[in-house]
Design a protein around this motif. Structure first.
Motif, PDB file in Angstrom:
ATOM      1  N   HIS A 186     -37.152  34.053 -45.876  1.00 40.94           N
ATOM      2  CA  HIS A 186     -36.640  34.205 -44.307  1.00 40.94           C
ATOM      3  C   HIS A 186     -35.783  33.122 -44.096  1.00 40.94           C
ATOM      4  CE1 HIS A 186     -37.058  35.593 -40.326  1.00 40.94           C
ATOM      5  NE2 HIS A 186     -37.291  34.425 -39.808  1.00 40.94           N
ATOM      6  N   VAL A 228     -35.053  38.982 -38.459  1.00 39.92           N
ATOM      7  CA  VAL A 228     -36.496  39.270 -37.467  1.00 39.92           C
ATOM      8  C   VAL A 228     -37.100  40.352 -37.941  1.00 39.92           C
ATOM      9  CG1 VAL A 228     -37.510  39.041 -35.746  1.00 39.92           C
ATOM     10  CG2 VAL A 228     -35.807  37.714 -35.836  1.00 39.92           C
ATOM     11  N   THR A 271     -38.288  40.753 -41.812  1.00 40.94           N
ATOM     12  CA  THR A 271     -39.634  39.686 -42.226  1.00 40.94           C
ATOM     13  C   THR A 271     -40.825  39.961 -41.565  1.00 40.94           C
ATOM     14  OG1 THR A 271     -38.024  38.093 -42.621  1.00 40.94           O
ATOM     15  CG2 THR A 271     -40.390  37.290 -42.419  1.00 40.94           C
ATOM     16  N   SER A 272     -40.607  40.301 -40.077  1.00 37.91           N
ATOM     17  CA  SER A 272     -41.885  40.625 -39.318  1.00 37.91           C
ATOM     18  C   SER A 272     -42.477  42.150 -39.636  1.00 37.91           C
ATOM     19  CB  SER A 272     -41.396  40.704 -37.928  1.00 37.91           C
ATOM     20  OG  SER A 272     -40.571  41.670 -37.375  1.00 37.91           O
ATOM     21  N   PHE A 290     -46.734  38.244 -40.356  1.00 41.76           N
ATOM     22  CA  PHE A 290     -45.720  37.686 -39.867  1.00 41.76           C
ATOM     23  C   PHE A 290     -45.535  38.326 -38.223  1.00 41.76           C
ATOM     24  CE2 PHE A 290     -44.360  36.916 -43.948  1.00 41.76           C
ATOM     25  CZ  PHE A 290     -43.755  35.674 -44.134  1.00 41.76           C
ATOM     26  N   CYS A 299     -40.673  34.308 -36.569  1.00 36.90           N
ATOM     27  CA  CYS A 299     -39.370  34.817 -37.373  1.00 36.90           C
ATOM     28  C   CYS A 299     -38.202  34.361 -36.640  1.00 36.90           C
ATOM     29  CB  CYS A 299     -39.613  36.556 -37.535  1.00 36.90           C
ATOM     30  SG  CYS A 299     -40.752  36.782 -38.601  1.00 36.90           S
TER      31      CYS A 299
END
Ligand code: FDM
Length: 212
Positions: free
Chosen positions: A69, A103, A106-107, A112, A117
């Motif tokens: 990330h 964002v 990754t989220s 996460f 993020c």
């Protein structure tokens, strides 16, 4: 007289929505109409950081999730001086994916949250316009198989889509949802109209910064 700045225009969306095709067509149309424009894309795989990301996406290497990330974000930061220079010189930048992909992707992984993020991208140049090419998972499936890279599965793409929907609720970002199920030419016309309006407006506005 100081040169008027270019606009920072971002296209986001899930896989198969047609982002890359539309970015190319938009740059071409802007150039044809006499407006200096260039395309950029993230990840920018040609830099040293970009090569690490590319190997990860191609499943040639594994990286810890927080680490990758931060690499995606670093890949944007390393291009900020160039982006600012071009914008100041009056070139409009049409960008294929930006911090919002960072964002959303990754989220969509377990463990996460959006807030964590978003942090590494705080302070990046803020797009004057973010167009989200909207396409239902069913319509995306009709456009063919997913590719071979990491993240290219329908389950993960659905999770990413939900995260984008959350991000689009942020009123501090100039989001426009675009119906990507229309024909390539209709989507292009829609995107071009929004972009020309944004380029006109951005000339008189300072470039903003992404906030958390
Ligand atoms: N991606 C892209 C991320 O996970 N984080 C990011 O910050 C960015 C910009 O990388 F799966 C993901 C999204 C996509 C992949 O694919 C890049 P393309 O085909 O090069 O856009």
């Amino acid at each position: 007289m100081a040169c008027k700045r270019g606009a920072l225009i971002v296209l986001e969306g899930v896989d198969k929505a047609g982002k890359t095709t539309q970015c190319k067509k938009l740059v071409h149309a802007l150039q044809q109409s006499g407006c200096p424009a260039e395309m950029m894309r993230f990840p920018e795989r040609t830099t040293t950081i970009g090569q690490l990301i590319s190997a990860y996406l191609e499943n040639k290497s594994d990286l810890e999730d927080h680490t990758v990330h931060l690499l995606f974000s670093a890949n944007r930061w390393e291009l900020v001086p160039l982006m600012k220079k071009k914008l100041e010189q009056g070139t409009t930048l049409v960008v294929d994916r930006y911090a919002f992909s960072g964002v959303a992707f990754t989220s969509a992984k377990p463990g996460f949250c959006l807030e964590w993020c978003m942090k590494p991208d705080v302070g990046l140049p803020k797009p004057d316009l973010v167009m989200f090419l909207q396409l239902s998972p069913a319509e995306a499936a009709l456009r063919g198989q997913f590719g071979e890279e990491r993240y290219e599965t329908s389950v993960f793409q659905r999770a990413v889509q939900q995260k984008f929907e959350q991000l689009m609720k942020d009123p501090s970002v100039n989001w426009r949802a675009i119906d990507a199920s229309q024909s390539v030419e209709d989507v292009h016309e829609n995107i071009t109209t929004h972009s020309l309006n944004t380029i006109d407006a951005a000339e008189n506005l300072p470039l903003g910064e992404l906030c958390g």
